[in-house]
Scaffold this motif. Structure first.
Motif, mmCIF file in Angstrom:
data_model
loop_
_atom_site.group_PDB
_atom_site.id
_atom_site.type_symbol
_atom_site.label_atom_id
_atom_site.label_comp_id
_atom_site.label_asym_id
_atom_site.label_seq_id
_atom_site.Cartn_x
_atom_site.Cartn_y
_atom_site.Cartn_z
ATOM 1 N N THR A 156 0.865 -1.170 0.000
ATOM 2 C CA THR A 156 0.000 0.000 0.000
ATOM 3 C C THR A 156 0.905 1.225 0.000
ATOM 4 O O THR A 156 1.126 1.875 1.031
ATOM 5 C CB THR A 156 -0.923 0.012 1.229
ATOM 6 N N PRO A 157 1.511 1.566 -1.161
ATOM 7 C CA PRO A 157 2.492 2.650 -1.210
ATOM 8 C C PRO A 157 1.892 4.025 -0.987
ATOM 9 O O PRO A 157 2.562 4.928 -0.494
ATOM 10 C CB PRO A 157 3.079 2.523 -2.620
ATOM 11 N N LEU A 158 0.637 4.187 -1.374
ATOM 12 C CA LEU A 158 -0.071 5.445 -1.183
ATOM 13 C C LEU A 158 -1.384 5.153 -0.482
ATOM 14 O O LEU A 158 -1.858 4.014 -0.431
ATOM 15 C CB LEU A 158 -0.317 6.140 -2.525
ATOM 16 N N SER A 159 -1.987 6.185 0.035
ATOM 17 C CA SER A 159 -3.212 5.995 0.806
ATOM 18 C C SER A 159 -4.347 5.426 -0.017
ATOM 19 O O SER A 159 -5.264 4.805 0.518
ATOM 20 C CB SER A 159 -3.640 7.333 1.431
ATOM 21 N N ASN A 160 -4.312 5.618 -1.342
ATOM 22 C CA ASN A 160 -5.408 5.129 -2.180
ATOM 23 C C ASN A 160 -4.943 4.149 -3.255
ATOM 24 O O ASN A 160 -5.576 4.005 -4.293
ATOM 25 C CB ASN A 160 -6.127 6.310 -2.839
ATOM 26 N N VAL A 161 -3.822 3.465 -3.000
ATOM 27 C CA VAL A 161 -3.282 2.514 -3.972
ATOM 28 C C VAL A 161 -2.890 1.233 -3.249
ATOM 29 O O VAL A 161 -2.213 1.267 -2.222
ATOM 30 C CB VAL A 161 -2.049 3.088 -4.706
ATOM 31 N N THR A 162 -3.329 0.102 -3.790
ATOM 32 C CA THR A 162 -2.900 -1.204 -3.298
ATOM 33 C C THR A 162 -2.346 -2.007 -4.471
ATOM 34 O O THR A 162 -2.964 -2.061 -5.538
ATOM 35 C CB THR A 162 -4.067 -1.975 -2.662
ATOM 36 N N LEU A 163 -1.173 -2.608 -4.270
ATOM 37 C CA LEU A 163 -0.532 -3.404 -5.303
ATOM 38 C C LEU A 163 -0.208 -4.785 -4.751
ATOM 39 O O LEU A 163 0.240 -4.909 -3.608
ATOM 40 C CB LEU A 163 0.773 -2.742 -5.771
ATOM 41 N N THR A 164 -0.445 -5.809 -5.547
ATOM 42 C CA THR A 164 -0.020 -7.162 -5.183
ATOM 43 C C THR A 164 0.694 -7.774 -6.375
ATOM 44 O O THR A 164 0.324 -7.527 -7.531
ATOM 45 C CB THR A 164 -1.207 -8.059 -4.792
ATOM 46 N N ALA A 165 1.729 -8.542 -6.095
ATOM 47 C CA ALA A 165 2.460 -9.259 -7.134
ATOM 48 C C ALA A 165 2.873 -10.605 -6.567
ATOM 49 O O ALA A 165 3.342 -10.687 -5.420
ATOM 50 C CB ALA A 165 3.676 -8.465 -7.593
ATOM 51 N N ASP A 166 2.702 -11.660 -7.351
ATOM 52 C CA ASP A 166 2.987 -13.007 -6.875
ATOM 53 C C ASP A 166 3.699 -13.807 -7.950
ATOM 54 O O ASP A 166 3.405 -13.685 -9.142
ATOM 55 C CB ASP A 166 1.687 -13.723 -6.487
ATOM 56 N N TYR A 167 4.647 -14.624 -7.508
ATOM 57 C CA TYR A 167 5.351 -15.568 -8.363
ATOM 58 C C TYR A 167 4.925 -16.973 -7.962
ATOM 59 O O TYR A 167 4.787 -17.266 -6.769
ATOM 60 C CB TYR A 167 6.864 -15.434 -8.187
ATOM 61 N N TYR A 168 4.711 -17.833 -8.949
ATOM 62 C CA TYR A 168 4.350 -19.207 -8.624
ATOM 63 C C TYR A 168 5.110 -20.175 -9.508
ATOM 64 O O TYR A 168 5.522 -19.839 -10.626
ATOM 65 C CB TYR A 168 2.842 -19.438 -8.744
ATOM 66 N N ASN A 169 5.304 -21.381 -8.999
ATOM 67 C CA ASN A 169 5.951 -22.450 -9.736
ATOM 68 C C ASN A 169 5.188 -23.734 -9.445
ATOM 69 O O ASN A 169 5.011 -24.102 -8.284
ATOM 70 C CB ASN A 169 7.418 -22.591 -9.308
#
Length: 706
Positions: A666-679
Motif C-alpha cells: 500500500t504505497p499510497l493511501s489510495n493505492v494497493t498493489l499485489t504481485a505473486d510468483y508461482y511455480n
C-alpha cells in the motif's frame, strides 16, 4: 435416483428445523455516504469476524444472530470502515450504514481459499481476485466465460473451431494449466464437469472441464478466483486454483436485453463485400424477495442466441476430377466452402437461489439450482466432390457436414447450516448432471451407397456427480496468539457416473459399398457418418466410482504481523486408492503497508471417468506425404487391449507441488498493489496421445491379433 435422494434430504432437513421459532437477525443497507448509492460486496461482521455477511447488489444485508449485544464492523473496498454496537432483542435489529470514502480499507472481502470470514484480498496469504457485480455488469458480456476472460488476466478462454463437440462446450484455463485442473464452485459447493472429452487439437486436448457458460451470467452476484493450488482444502481438480461463483440473493427485479451483430471487412479479404455475422440476442430477467429471519429467494432466467461466425477465405483447390471443366469455371473457383469461427448456439437457463428463515435453534435450510439446455450447430471440414467419402449422387458439388448438439445441464443443492455450542456447521448435498447428444446432418455414409441417409443420430455422452459435504468451523481464543485460532474440519463423499450411448447403426457401420464412380471406383471409403461417425456398441457402457475424504484446516494470526495457516486432506478413491495432500500458508507484515506472503502445497487430480473410459471413431485430417488426407482415427481407453499393445498403462492421479511467494503493498493511501510468483510441478500428467499412423503400426497391431 440421485436427484430423488436430494429431495428426500431437503424434506428431512425441513422437518428437523420447522419446529422452532424464527431467530433474530441484524438487517439493513450499506450505502455510499456521498451519493446515497448502494454498496455491493461490503463485509458486515460480528466481533472477530467469525460470523459475517456480504451486502448484495442493492446494498442490503442480513446477519442471523441470537438475542444479545454485538460489536459490528462494516468494511468495503475504498471506504473507511465503521464499527457499531448493536443490541438485538426478540424482534431483531435494523441498522443502515453510510460509508465515507476513505483510505483504510482498500481491498475486497473474500470467502474462497479461507474459512475465516473477515479475510480480504490484501490480507490473504495467497492471491485472490474478486470480480464485483458492478464490474461484471460493465463488461456487457452475455457469457460467463467471456466475463472472466475480460476481467481476470490469469483466465484464458480460447475459441476453437472445427473441433467437434468442443465447438459447443468451449474449454477454459486458469494459470496456463488444463481445463480440468481448476475446480469450479457455486456458492462454495463443488460444480460438476461436463460429459465431453476434448479430443481434437485444441487447448485442453484430452480433458473434461466444467461448462461455465451453463451458469447464466445474469444470475451472478460476484466471482472469486483463487490463484493458488487448493487440493488440501477442496480436493481433486484444484491444482491451478478455484473459481467460486456467488449467485444473486437480493430482492431487486431486473430485466435486460442485448442485441448486436459483427460487421467486418478484413483488409486482405479476397472476396467482395463484408462479413456480417456473430449475431447476438440476449434476454434476461431476475427478481427476488427477502424473508424474515435472513431468509430470501431469488430467481433468474436467461436466453442467449449466439450466431455463428465465419472467417474462412476462398478455397483455391480443384474441387472436381482432373479434366473436369468446372475446375476452371470462374464462378466456381475460390468459393468459401469452410466455416471457421464460433458455432451457432441457443442457450436457455434458469437459476433459483433461496434460504428459509433462520430458526430459533440457529439452523437455516438453503437451496439453489441451475438448469439449462443448449442447442448448437458447428461444422467440420469441407468434403470435396472428388473425395472418396462423398456420394456424388447425393452431393454432386461436395458438402459441409454439420454437428448438431443438444446439451442438458442441471444441478441442485440443498443444505442446512447453523451454530451449535459455538461450532458453525454446514451439511449439504449436491447433484449435477450433463449430457451431450450428437446429431449429424448434411452428411453421408459412403459405404451405404446412393441410399445413404443425410442425417444420423450419433449417440450421447452423459455424466452425473452426487456429493455430500459436512463442514464445521469454530474460532478459539489462544492466549499466546494475537488473534483467534480458526479450526475447520469436515468430510465429503462423492459418487461419479459416466456413460456413453451408441448411435444408430447407420451412423457407424460399414454398409459394404465401395466408391461408386470416378478414377478410384471400387476403393474403400470410410465407414460411418462423415465428420463424426457414431459411437459404436463397443464404445457404449456405464461406469461409476466413489470417493470419501476428510480434511483439517487451521489459520491464525499467531503474532500481530504474522498470519499462518495449514491444511491437510486425505481421500480414498474406489479405483485409485488413497491420496493425501498438504498446504502451508503465511503472511508477514514487515512494515506498515508492506507484507510478504507465500504458500507451498501438494496437490492431486484424479483422472475423470471420461478420460478412463472414453472411446470413439472420428474423421481427422492429417498431413501425409505433404497431402492433407481424411483419416478415420480411433481413440482407445488406456486399459483397452489395443492401447496396452501399444504400451499404454492404466492412468494414475496427477500429483503436483505448488510454491508461491508474493508481496502486498500500500504505497499510497489510495493505492494497493499485489504481485505473486508461482511455480507448479506436475507429475503423471494425463494427456491424449498423438496419432499412431503408418504401415508399421498397422502391421504391428495385426500381429497382435487386432
Amino acid at each position: 435416483m440421485p436427484f430423488r435422494r436430494s429431495l428426500t434430504f431437503a424434506v428431512v432437513a425441513t422437518a428437523i428445523c420447522s419446529s422452532g421459532a424464527l431467530a433474530q437477525s441484524i438487517a439493513g443497507k450499506v450505502t455510499d455516504a456521498q451519493s446515497g448509492q448502494p454498496i455491493a460486496g461490503a463485509r458486515v461482521s460480528v466481533g472477530t469476524g467469525a460470523q459475517g455477511a456480504i451486502s448484495r447488489s442493492d446494498g442490503t444485508y442480513r446477519l442471523p444472530v441470537a438475542a444479545g449485544t454485538y460489536v459490528i464492523r462494516v468494511a468495503s473496498l475504498g471506504y473507511a470502515p465503521v464499527t457499531d454496537t448493536v443490541i438485538v432483542s426478540g424482534s431483531g435489529a435494523s441498522r443502515d450504514y453510510a460509508l465515507n470514502r476513505g483510505t483504510q480499507t482498500l481491498d475486497a472481502s473474500v470467502v474462497t481459499g479461507t474459512r475465516v470470514s473477515d479475510r480480504t484480498v490484501a490480507n490473504a496469504p495467497v492471491p485472490v481476485d474478486v470480480l464485483t457485480s458492478a464490474e461484471i455488469k460493465q463488461t456487457g458480456a452475455t457469457e460467463t466465460n467471456q466475463i472472466l476472460q475480460m476481467l481476470a488476466p490469469s483466465f484464458n478462454f480460447p475459441r476453437p473451431t472445427i473441433s467437434d463437440g468442443t465447438d459447443h462446450i468451449r474449454p477454459a484455463t486458469l494459470r496456463g494449466l488444463g481445463p480440468d485442473q481448476v475446480l469450479v464452485l457455486v456458492n462454495g459447493k463443488r460444480r460438476h464437469t461436463t460429459a465431453l472429452v476434448n479430443v481434437n487439437g485444441t487447448v485442453g486436448r484430452g480433458s473434461t472441464g466444467a461448462d461455465l457458460n451453463a451458469i447464466p451470467a445474469a444470475s451472478i452476484e460476484r466471482i472469486e478466483i483463487l490463484r493458488d493450488g487448493a487440493a488440501a482444502q477442496y480436493g481433486s481438480d484444484a491444482i491451478a486454483g478455484v473459481i467460486n461463483i456467488i449467485l444473486k440473493s437480493d430482492p431487486v427485479s431486473d430485466v435486460g436485453v442485448q442485441v448486436g451483430s459483427s460487421y467486418t471487412k478484413p483488409d486482405d479479404y479476397p472476396l467482395d463485400g463484408h462479413l456480417t455475422d456473430g449475431d447476438v440476442t440476449s434476454v434476461d430477467a431476475s427478481t427476488g424477495m427477502n424473508l424474515s429471519g435472513a431468509g430470501f429467494w431469488h430467481v433468474t432466467g436467461q436466453y442467449n442466441n449466439r450466431g455463428s461466425t465465419n472467417r474462412a477465405y476462398g478455397d483455391p483447390r480443384a474441387q472436381y476430377f482432373a479434366g473436369d471443366p468446372r475446375n476452371n469455371d470462374p464462378a466456381l473457383k475460390n468459393q468459401v466452402h469452410f466455416r471457421q469461427g464460433d458455432a451457432h448456439v441457443n442457450d436457455v437457463g434458469g437459476v433459483l437461489n433461496a434460504a428459509l428463515p433462520t430458526f430459533s435453534n440457529g439452523m437455516q435450510v438453503y437451496a439453489f439450482g441451475i438448469g439449462g439446455r443448449r442447442e448448437g450447430q458447428g461444422t467440420g471440414n469441407w468434403r470435396q466432390p472428388l473425395n472418396d467419402n462423398t456420394v456424388r449422387s447425393i452431393f454432386p458439388d461436395g458438402f459441409l457436414p454439420e454437428i448438431n448438439s443438444t446439451i442438458n445441464d442441471y444441478s441442485g443443492t440443498v443444505g442446512v447450516k447453523g451454530k451449535v455450542s459455538g461450532w458453525n456447521h454446514d451439511l449439504s448435498t449436491v447433484y449435477g448432471h450433463n449430457d451431450f447428444r450428437f446429431d449429424i446432418t448434411n452428411t453421408n455414409n459412403a459405404t451405404l451407397g446412393n441410399a445413404s441417409p443425410t442425417e444420423f443420430y450419433a449417440g450421447k455422452l452423459k455424466f452425473g456427480e452426487l456429493t455430500a459435504n459436512l463442514d464445521i468451523v469454530r474460532p478459539f481464543d489462544i492466549s499466546s496468539f494475537s488473534g483467534p485460532l480458526n479450526v475447520a474440519f469436515g468430510a465429503e463423499a462423492r459418487r461419479d457416473m459416466y456413460g456413453i450411448e451408441a448411435g444408430e447403426p447407420d451412423s457407424y457401420r460399414d454398409g459394404g459399398f465401395k466408391v461408386l464412380d470416378g478414377p478410384r471406383i471400387g476403393a474403400q471409403p470410410a465407414p460411418g457418418a462423415q465428420v463424426f461417425p457414431g459411437f459404436q456398441p463397443s464404445d457404449a457402457g456405464d461406469h461409476n466410482r466413489t470417493n470419501v475424504a476428510g480434511y483439517l484446516d487451521l489459520e491464525s494470526n499467531v503474532l500481530r504481523a504474522l498470519l499462518l495457516g495449514a491444511a491437510v486432506r486425505t481421500e480414498h478413491y474406489s479405483d485409485f486408492g488413497n491420496q493425501t495432500t498438504f498446504k502451508g500458508t503465511g503472511r508477514l507484515e514487515v512494515a506498515r503497508g508492506i507484507a510478504l506472503r507465500g504458500a507451498i502445497q501438494t496437490g492431486f487430480r484424479a483422472p475423470s471417468l471420461g478420460q478412463e473410459f472414453f472411446s470413439s471413431t472420428a474423421t481427422v485430417f492429417l498431413n501425409l506425404n505433404n497431402v492433407l488426407q481424411a483419416v478415420e482415427s480411433r481413440a482407445f481407453p488406456a486399459t483397452s487391449p489395443v492401447a496396452k499393445a501399444l504400451g499404454a498403462e492404466p492412468l494414475k492421479p496427477e500429483k503436483s507441488v505448488n510454491a508461491s511467494v508474493g508481496v502486498a503493498l500500500t504505497p499510497l493511501s489510495n493505492v494497493t498493489l499485489t504481485a505473486d510468483y508461482y511455480n507448479i510441478k506436475i507429475d503423471d500428467r494425463i494427456i491424449l496421445s498423438g496419432n499412431f499412423t503408418g504401415a508399421a503400426m498397422t502391421n504391428f497391431l495385426a500381429q497382435q491379433g487386432f
